[in-house]
Design a protein around this motif. Structure first.
Motif, PDB file in Angstrom:
ATOM      1  N   HIS A  34       4.520   6.320   2.699  1.00  0.00           N
ATOM      2  CA  HIS A  34       4.130   5.242   3.609  1.00  0.00           C
ATOM      3  C   HIS A  34       3.956   5.775   5.033  1.00  0.00           C
ATOM      4  O   HIS A  34       3.048   5.335   5.754  1.00  0.00           O
ATOM      5  CB  HIS A  34       5.165   4.112   3.586  1.00  0.00           C
ATOM      6  CG  HIS A  34       4.797   2.975   4.473  1.00  0.00           C
ATOM      7  ND1 HIS A  34       3.793   2.085   4.174  1.00  0.00           N
ATOM      8  CD2 HIS A  34       5.293   2.588   5.676  1.00  0.00           C
ATOM      9  CE1 HIS A  34       3.681   1.205   5.149  1.00  0.00           C
ATOM     10  NE2 HIS A  34       4.579   1.488   6.075  1.00  0.00           N
ATOM     11  N   ALA A  35       4.803   6.718   5.427  1.00  0.00           N
ATOM     12  CA  ALA A  35       4.682   7.304   6.770  1.00  0.00           C
ATOM     13  C   ALA A  35       3.386   8.104   6.902  1.00  0.00           C
ATOM     14  O   ALA A  35       2.758   8.110   7.960  1.00  0.00           O
ATOM     15  CB  ALA A  35       5.881   8.197   7.069  1.00  0.00           C
ATOM     16  N   VAL A  36       2.968   8.753   5.841  1.00  0.00           N
ATOM     17  CA  VAL A  36       1.734   9.536   5.852  1.00  0.00           C
ATOM     18  C   VAL A  36       0.512   8.621   5.799  1.00  0.00           C
ATOM     19  O   VAL A  36      -0.503   8.893   6.441  1.00  0.00           O
ATOM     20  CB  VAL A  36       1.725  10.532   4.670  1.00  0.00           C
ATOM     21  CG1 VAL A  36       0.373  11.212   4.519  1.00  0.00           C
ATOM     22  CG2 VAL A  36       2.816  11.576   4.848  1.00  0.00           C
ATOM     23  N   ASP A  37       0.637   7.541   5.047  1.00  0.00           N
ATOM     24  CA  ASP A  37      -0.484   6.605   4.888  1.00  0.00           C
ATOM     25  C   ASP A  37       0.071   5.189   4.924  1.00  0.00           C
ATOM     26  O   ASP A  37       0.605   4.696   3.932  1.00  0.00           O
ATOM     27  CB  ASP A  37      -1.205   6.865   3.571  1.00  0.00           C
ATOM     28  CG  ASP A  37      -2.413   5.954   3.355  1.00  0.00           C
ATOM     29  OD1 ASP A  37      -2.613   4.996   4.137  1.00  0.00           O
ATOM     30  OD2 ASP A  37      -3.155   6.209   2.390  1.00  0.00           O
ATOM     31  N   ALA A  38      -0.051   4.538   6.079  1.00  0.00           N
ATOM     32  CA  ALA A  38       0.512   3.191   6.246  1.00  0.00           C
ATOM     33  C   ALA A  38      -0.131   2.175   5.312  1.00  0.00           C
ATOM     34  O   ALA A  38       0.396   1.076   5.137  1.00  0.00           O
ATOM     35  CB  ALA A  38       0.374   2.744   7.695  1.00  0.00           C
ATOM     36  N   GLY A  39      -1.231   2.529   4.690  1.00  0.00           N
ATOM     37  CA  GLY A  39      -1.870   1.633   3.730  1.00  0.00           C
ATOM     38  C   GLY A  39      -1.134   1.572   2.400  1.00  0.00           C
ATOM     39  O   GLY A  39      -1.369   0.666   1.601  1.00  0.00           O
TER      40      GLY A  39
END
Length: 71
Positions: A34-39
């Motif tokens: 989630h931190a790498v890709d908030a999507g």
């Protein structure tokens, strides 16, 4: 970032007592993604418990195997 060279790694079949730790690691992995890709979705508040329960089910299954690595 600290780097370690691990020469001795033991891979073994997981035990019932490993399920909570594996669930916690799953939660950390989801948070990282989630931190790498908030999507990507965040883990549910009870996600680690559900994941640990699923592991318990797999540990008792004749057709699946759960392995852990220890350093």
């Amino acid at each position: 970032m600290e780097r370690r060279i691990v020469a001795d790694v033991i891979v073994r079949t997981a035990h019932e007592s490993d399920a909570d730790a594996i669930g916690a690691l799953w939660s950390e992995l989801v948070a990282y993604h989630h931190a790498v890709d908030a999507g990507l979705p965040q883990a549910a508040p009870n996600g680690p418990d559900h994941y640990a329960q699923a592991l318990h089910d797999h540990l008792n299954s004749p057709v699946t195997r759960v392995l852990v690595a220890e350093a």
